[in-house]
Write an enzyme that holds these catalytic residues in place. Sequence first.
Site, short mmCIF file in Angstrom:
data_model
loop_
_atom_site.label_atom_id
_atom_site.label_comp_id
_atom_site.label_asym_id
_atom_site.label_seq_id
_atom_site.Cartn_x
_atom_site.Cartn_y
_atom_site.Cartn_z
N HIS A 150 -3.69 -5.09 0.82
CA HIS A 150 -3.06 -5.42 2.07
C HIS A 150 -3.19 -7.02 2.34
CE1 HIS A 150 -2.56 -1.55 4.27
NE2 HIS A 150 -3.52 -1.22 3.58
N GLU A 167 -1.59 -8.91 3.97
CA GLU A 167 -1.59 -9.12 5.51
C GLU A 167 -2.85 -9.32 6.15
OE1 GLU A 167 -1.96 -4.79 5.99
OE2 GLU A 167 -0.97 -6.26 4.56
N CYS A 209 0.80 -1.00 -0.09
CA CYS A 209 0.04 -0.02 -0.05
C CYS A 209 0.81 1.31 -0.11
CB CYS A 209 -0.73 0.06 1.21
SG CYS A 209 -2.56 1.28 0.88
#
Length: 230
Positions: free
Chosen positions: A207, A209, A113
Site C-alpha cells: 500500500h 498510499e 493490493c
Amino acid sequence: MSEPLIGVTTYLDRARWGVWDMEAALLPAPYPRLVRESGGLAVLLPPDRPAVAATVVARLDGLVVAGGADVEPVRYGAEPDPRTGPPARARDSWELALIDAALAAGIPLLGICRGMQLLNVALGGTLVQHLDGHVEAVGVIGRHKVEPVPGTRYASLVPETAEVPTYHHQAVDRLGAGLAASAHAEDGTVEAVELAAPAWALGVQWHPEMGEDTRVMRGLVQAAAARGRT
C-alpha cells in the site's frame, strides 16, 4: 501543461457522517493525497456499469485500481477457501472492465493490493487465497522488505530493497498472460507484477498510499503525462 487526470476506483459501503447513515462511495483519503503529491489530479470512480468502462477510461490519463475486498475465486476458476472474504461482485465486474479498457486503450495502469491481484486475474492468472505473515494485526498496517527484480520497470523506479507498508492475506499464484514478477518478499511472495513495454501496467501488493515513498505513483503519473503529450 496541466496535471494528468488519474482515476482511482472506490467501493460502496454503508457509512455514517453528520446526521446521515447510508450507502456511500468510499476511498481512504491517502489515495487521492498520494496522487496529488505525485503530480496528478485525482478523480474518484464509484462502481458503475461495466458497459461504460471504456467511456470512462477514455477521459482519463491514468488509472489506479485501489485495494479492498478479496477477488471472488470464481473469477479465476477456484472454490472459495473458508478464509476468503465475502464477494464484492459489482466491484469485481466494474474494475475488471476498467482494467480491460485501460489495457486496450494503452492507458497507464497501477494496481494496488487487490488491484494487483485483479490485474493478474484479468489476464488469466490465479491467486493464493490465504497466506500468513503479511498482516501484522487486524486493522494494523505492517511493514516488510521487498526486493526488486533487476531490469524491470519497478526496479527502474525503486532500484533498492525497500521496506513497504503491507496489509494482505492473498497473493499472486499463477501469473496472468504477459505479466512478469518484478519484486518479491523475503518469503518469495510475488510483490509486484508488470507488463512489458510499451504497455505501462504495474501492480504492487503493498500500500504505497500508507507510506512516504511516492516513486511508484509518480511513475504512473509521469507515464500518464507523457502519453498526454503524444
